[in-house]
Design an enzyme around this catalytic site. Sequence first.
Site, PDB file in Angstrom:
ATOM      1  N   SER A 119       0.845  -1.191   0.000  1.00 33.10           N
ATOM      2  CA  SER A 119       0.000   0.000   0.000  1.00 33.10           C
ATOM      3  C   SER A 119       0.878   1.238   0.000  1.00 33.10           C
ATOM      4  CB  SER A 119      -0.895   0.022   1.240  1.00 33.10           C
ATOM      5  OG  SER A 119      -1.392   1.334   1.419  1.00 33.10           O
ATOM      6  N   HIS A 129      -1.181  -1.266  -4.288  1.00 35.53           N
ATOM      7  CA  HIS A 129      -2.438  -0.965  -3.593  1.00 35.53           C
ATOM      8  C   HIS A 129      -2.536   0.545  -3.388  1.00 35.53           C
ATOM      9  CE1 HIS A 129      -5.917  -2.023  -1.108  1.00 35.53           C
ATOM     10  NE2 HIS A 129      -5.515  -1.086  -0.261  1.00 35.53           N
ATOM     11  N   ASP A 152      -4.726   3.588  -1.984  1.00 30.17           N
ATOM     12  CA  ASP A 152      -5.782   3.924  -1.017  1.00 30.17           C
ATOM     13  C   ASP A 152      -6.332   5.327  -1.240  1.00 30.17           C
ATOM     14  OD1 ASP A 152      -6.001   1.592   0.718  1.00 30.17           O
ATOM     15  OD2 ASP A 152      -3.941   2.040   1.328  1.00 30.17           O
ATOM     16  N   MET A 159      -8.894   8.124  -0.001  1.00 33.03           N
ATOM     17  CA  MET A 159      -9.697   8.545   1.159  1.00 33.03           C
ATOM     18  C   MET A 159     -10.193   9.962   0.958  1.00 33.03           C
ATOM     19  SD  MET A 159      -7.369   7.082   4.254  1.00 33.03           S
ATOM     20  CE  MET A 159      -6.546   5.476   4.142  1.00 33.03           C
ATOM     21  N   HIS A 208      -8.386   1.087  -4.004  1.00 35.52           N
ATOM     22  CA  HIS A 208      -9.285   0.837  -2.866  1.00 35.52           C
ATOM     23  C   HIS A 208      -9.972   2.161  -2.539  1.00 35.52           C
ATOM     24  CE1 HIS A 208      -9.469  -0.138   1.760  1.00 35.52           C
ATOM     25  NE2 HIS A 208     -10.658   0.043   1.224  1.00 35.52           N
ATOM     26  N   MET A 231     -12.155   4.479  -0.534  1.00 39.11           N
ATOM     27  CA  MET A 231     -12.804   4.760   0.756  1.00 39.11           C
ATOM     28  C   MET A 231     -13.439   6.131   0.621  1.00 39.11           C
ATOM     29  SD  MET A 231      -9.704   3.250   3.061  1.00 39.11           S
ATOM     30  CE  MET A 231      -8.540   3.349   1.684  1.00 39.11           C
ATOM     31  N   MET A 273     -11.311  -5.966   5.344  1.00 37.30           N
ATOM     32  CA  MET A 273     -10.505  -5.055   6.150  1.00 37.30           C
ATOM     33  C   MET A 273     -10.195  -5.746   7.483  1.00 37.30           C
ATOM     34  SD  MET A 273     -10.053  -2.412   4.311  1.00 37.30           S
ATOM     35  CE  MET A 273      -9.062  -1.553   5.534  1.00 37.30           C
ATOM     36  N   ASP A 310      -6.557  -6.570   4.162  1.00 33.19           N
ATOM     37  CA  ASP A 310      -5.934  -5.236   4.203  1.00 33.19           C
ATOM     38  C   ASP A 310      -5.911  -4.702   5.630  1.00 33.19           C
ATOM     39  OD1 ASP A 310      -5.006  -2.687   3.673  1.00 33.19           O
ATOM     40  OD2 ASP A 310      -6.759  -2.059   2.505  1.00 33.19           O
TER      41      ASP A 310
HETATM   42  C1  DX5 Z   1      -6.272   1.481   5.577  1.00 32.49           C
HETATM   43  C2  DX5 Z   1      -5.760   1.159   4.207  1.00 32.49           C
HETATM   44  C3  DX5 Z   1      -4.679   0.139   4.163  1.00 32.49           C
HETATM   45  C4  DX5 Z   1      -3.423   0.542   4.886  1.00 32.49           C
HETATM   46  C5  DX5 Z   1      -2.624  -0.678   5.197  1.00 32.49           C
HETATM   47  O1  DX5 Z   1      -7.451   2.214   5.483  1.00 32.49           O
HETATM   48  O2  DX5 Z   1      -6.824   0.672   3.407  1.00 32.49           O
HETATM   49  O3  DX5 Z   1      -4.400  -0.218   2.823  1.00 32.49           O
HETATM   50  O4  DX5 Z   1      -2.617   1.420   4.140  1.00 32.49           O
HETATM   51  O5  DX5 Z   1      -1.501  -0.272   5.922  1.00 32.49           O
HETATM   52  P1  DX5 Z   1      -0.813  -1.234   6.978  1.00 32.49           P
HETATM   53  O6  DX5 Z   1      -0.299  -2.423   6.240  1.00 32.49           O
HETATM   54  O7  DX5 Z   1       0.263  -0.379   7.546  1.00 32.49           O
HETATM   55  O8  DX5 Z   1      -1.852  -1.611   7.991  1.00 32.49           O
HETATM   56 ZN    ZN Z   2      -6.412  -0.286   1.440  1.00 30.19          ZN
END
Ligand code: DX5
Ligand code: ZN
Length: 228
Positions: free
Chosen positions: A10, A35, A37, A39, A68, A70, A139, A181
């Site tokens: 990620s 990956h 993310d 947000m 991903h 969010m 998750m 994840d």
């Molecule tokens: C959290 C993200 C994850 C996160 C994982 O909301 O979706 O992808 O970056 O990071 P680690 O591996 O550090 O938990």
């Molecule tokens: Zn993620």
Amino acid sequence: MSTTLRIAPSILSADFARLGDEVRAIEAAGADLVHFDVMDNHYVPNLTIGPLVCEAIRPHVKIAIDVHLMVEPVDSLIPLFAKAGANIITFHPEASRHVDRTLSMIRELGCKAGLVLNPASPLDWLDHVMDKLDIILLMSVNPGFGGQKFIPSTLGKLRAVRRRIDAHQAAGGQPIWLEVDGGVKTGNIADIVRAGADTCVAGSAVFGAPDADGGYRGVMQALRQAAQ
Ligand code: DX5
Ligand code: ZN
């Protein structure tokens, strides 16, 4: 299972000032996916990166970009990410008014589609859409931040989803990846893979790797070895 294990670093934990170098480095170190993310400070209390950044990293790697989402609402961003070179797009069903429609839209744009279930989200979300899924993402932390601790009840949930996927495929259904994840480390990846995951996101575990231990390549090998 471990021979087909996919590792998806990620980039949430990468150095954003050098993102092109960072994604090239994880690809060279043996990553299977990037990956990504997204947000929005609405669905989750944090704000990260969008389609422009996806488009900017796309020419730097050949491996698939695993977006991903969010975000809430979801639908308007999907065409933008498809155009920006995303290969996989997953979203949280609570954030879409019409889950079946959103899944179809992702596939019509040529991407693999998936649902993301939070630690407290029921598996019932999968009931009527198994034939529209290419990936199910569980998750193992509450979404919003990297570097959190793996929630152990995810293991039971992984086993339950693995059973559903195997039954679906045994009945002639399409393959579905099972991704996990949050908080994946060398110390727990064996349990995670044994519970049925075939794709593991790892953010802080990969990007926090000390250079002295072989850097990204070292930690990726350590994760694969531990998973066996
Ligand atoms: C959290 C993200 C994850 C996160 C994982 O909301 O979706 O992808 O970056 O990071 P680690 O591996 O550090 O938990
Ligand atoms: Zn993620």
